[in-house]
Design an enzyme around this catalytic site. Sequence first.
Site, PDB file in Angstrom:
ATOM      1  N   LYS A  32      61.448  -0.043  20.786  1.00  0.00           N
ATOM      2  CA  LYS A  32      60.193   0.388  20.142  1.00  0.00           C
ATOM      3  C   LYS A  32      60.474   0.777  18.684  1.00  0.00           C
ATOM      4  O   LYS A  32      61.611   1.101  18.324  1.00  0.00           O
ATOM      5  CB  LYS A  32      59.533   1.549  20.873  1.00  0.00           C
ATOM      6  CG  LYS A  32      60.372   2.841  21.005  1.00  0.00           C
ATOM      7  CD  LYS A  32      60.359   3.759  19.799  1.00  0.00           C
ATOM      8  CE  LYS A  32      61.231   5.000  19.996  1.00  0.00           C
ATOM      9  NZ  LYS A  32      61.601   5.695  18.759  1.00  0.00           N
ATOM     10  N   PRO A 116      70.848  -1.250  19.594  1.00  0.00           N
ATOM     11  CA  PRO A 116      71.886  -0.298  19.209  1.00  0.00           C
ATOM     12  C   PRO A 116      71.527   1.138  19.577  1.00  0.00           C
ATOM     13  O   PRO A 116      70.348   1.494  19.622  1.00  0.00           O
ATOM     14  CB  PRO A 116      71.996  -0.473  17.688  1.00  0.00           C
ATOM     15  CG  PRO A 116      70.761  -1.178  17.261  1.00  0.00           C
ATOM     16  CD  PRO A 116      70.196  -1.897  18.447  1.00  0.00           C
ATOM     17  N   GLY A 120      67.122   5.143  16.889  1.00  0.00           N
ATOM     18  CA  GLY A 120      65.698   5.487  16.892  1.00  0.00           C
ATOM     19  C   GLY A 120      64.843   4.390  17.493  1.00  0.00           C
ATOM     20  O   GLY A 120      63.622   4.383  17.339  1.00  0.00           O
ATOM     21  N   GLY A 124      68.003   3.600  25.268  1.00  0.00           N
ATOM     22  CA  GLY A 124      68.309   4.266  26.536  1.00  0.00           C
ATOM     23  C   GLY A 124      67.041   4.559  27.323  1.00  0.00           C
ATOM     24  O   GLY A 124      66.986   4.377  28.548  1.00  0.00           O
ATOM     25  N   SER A 125      65.988   4.992  26.616  1.00  0.00           N
ATOM     26  CA  SER A 125      64.706   5.304  27.273  1.00  0.00           C
ATOM     27  C   SER A 125      64.070   4.034  27.842  1.00  0.00           C
ATOM     28  O   SER A 125      63.507   4.042  28.934  1.00  0.00           O
ATOM     29  CB  SER A 125      63.733   5.931  26.263  1.00  0.00           C
ATOM     30  OG  SER A 125      64.269   7.114  25.739  1.00  0.00           O
ATOM     31  N   ASP A 158      60.450   9.941  25.463  1.00  0.00           N
ATOM     32  CA  ASP A 158      59.978   8.594  25.091  1.00  0.00           C
ATOM     33  C   ASP A 158      59.799   7.662  26.289  1.00  0.00           C
ATOM     34  O   ASP A 158      59.228   6.585  26.149  1.00  0.00           O
ATOM     35  CB  ASP A 158      61.008   7.912  24.166  1.00  0.00           C
ATOM     36  CG  ASP A 158      60.910   8.397  22.740  1.00  0.00           C
ATOM     37  OD1 ASP A 158      59.979   9.163  22.432  1.00  0.00           O
ATOM     38  OD2 ASP A 158      61.771   7.992  21.935  1.00  0.00           O
TER      39      ASP A 158
HETATM   40  O1  C5P Z   1      63.257  14.209  25.454  1.00  0.00           O
HETATM   41  P1  C5P Z   1      64.577  13.759  24.958  1.00  0.00           P
HETATM   42  O2  C5P Z   1      65.694  14.088  25.915  1.00  0.00           O
HETATM   43  O3  C5P Z   1      64.602  12.346  24.544  1.00  0.00           O
HETATM   44  O4  C5P Z   1      64.856  14.602  23.634  1.00  0.00           O
HETATM   45  C1  C5P Z   1      66.141  14.678  23.047  1.00  0.00           C
HETATM   46  C2  C5P Z   1      66.181  15.855  22.111  1.00  0.00           C
HETATM   47  O5  C5P Z   1      65.361  15.604  20.954  1.00  0.00           O
HETATM   48  C3  C5P Z   1      65.653  17.150  22.675  1.00  0.00           C
HETATM   49  O6  C5P Z   1      66.647  17.860  23.360  1.00  0.00           O
HETATM   50  C4  C5P Z   1      65.189  17.881  21.430  1.00  0.00           C
HETATM   51  O7  C5P Z   1      66.301  18.462  20.767  1.00  0.00           O
HETATM   52  C5  C5P Z   1      64.669  16.755  20.551  1.00  0.00           C
HETATM   53  N1  C5P Z   1      63.217  16.530  20.676  1.00  0.00           N
HETATM   54  C6  C5P Z   1      62.342  17.478  20.175  1.00  0.00           C
HETATM   55  N2  C5P Z   1      60.988  17.255  20.264  1.00  0.00           N
HETATM   56  C7  C5P Z   1      60.516  16.135  20.822  1.00  0.00           C
HETATM   57  C8  C5P Z   1      61.385  15.157  21.327  1.00  0.00           C
HETATM   58  C9  C5P Z   1      62.739  15.397  21.235  1.00  0.00           C
HETATM   59  O8  C5P Z   1      62.756  18.518  19.636  1.00  0.00           O
HETATM   60  N3  C5P Z   1      59.186  15.930  20.866  1.00  0.00           N
END
Ligand code: C5P
Length: 319
Positions: A32, A116, A120, A124-125, A158
């Site tokens: 994405k 990669p 961003g 993985g998601s 995500d």
């Molecule tokens: O949800 P996910 O595990 O992908 O998020 C990884 C990290 O990114 C979280 O631990 C947090 O530090 C940060 N994050 C955030 N706010 C979001 C999404 C991610 O602070 N809306």
Amino acid sequence: MPAPSFDNGHLPSYTYLMNSSAATRAIRSYAKINLTLEVLGTRPDGYHNIESVMQSVSLYDEITLRRVPRPGISLTCNVPGIPTDIRNLAFRASALYTDRTKVETGLEIHLNKNIPSQAGLGGGSSDAAGVLRGLNSLMDSPLEMSELLKIASEIGSDVPFFLIGGTAHSSGRGEVVNPLPDAGRFGLVIIKPPFGIKTPWAYRRFDEIQKETKAAQSGEATAALVKCIWEQNIYCIPGLLKNNLEAPATEAHPEITLCKERLKELGALGTLMCGSGSAVFGLFTTPEAAHKASEDLADIPAAVFAGRTLTRKEALEED
Ligand code: C5P
């Protein structure tokens, strides 16, 4: 670096493997980009509320799922150094899925990664969502979409988007996803510099800068973009690109700005960093124009992918 996946117009995301019974699925899990990523503020749970328009693109990983008679889950991956245990989101997805459905089966999962990491692009998601979709297909759909979305949001902010695909409006910490009409067929070039950016670092640095500047944050760009997409005013899209995590990333890595400038020189209609970085993308009028621009980037010390944005149907298609 694995070979870039430049689609040739045929984009099935599910295929039944030749010579196999219904015990195997091969799935494409697409990356994405965020057309907008506006960070509104911190939440009591440590996450940030965001407003974002997310878009599926034609760069993809390939996942093979196989039911096997012996118990347990085993994961293999073509890229050395990627964890193949519960730290891997695809593994976590399969463990949560088998736990929730109580289905008694062994699983072999192979990931062929092209997307990669720390880019961003949600690799993985996307793999995690691909595993959820693939397993549900393999087991004759015991879980409703609402249940899959719930598991997805437990895996990562995500992941729910990748069950919806195409163009979508995300809010909350990213897990509240509302599908939008497809936002047109743009050509796309993605540049992934050799360094990666960890998502928690990007949000933390955003907070530090925010503490100093006290800049007002809003979801205005996302609201304007959502309106344009509903009205199918797709020519407005390149002018509304916005990513609040770009400032912390470019401060630490000025190369990101150079990549954007290079894409503009090559005719990009708009450029932006992908999610929390470090990849950047440029939108082009057509996939052909994007492909031509990517050929002119052969000299840069970065991985370059050319492709296009996908419709929802393409991102989720099942043969
Ligand atoms: O949800 P996910 O595990 O992908 O998020 C990884 C990290 O990114 C979280 O631990 C947090 O530090 C940060 N994050 C955030 N706010 C979001 C999404 C991610 O602070 N809306």
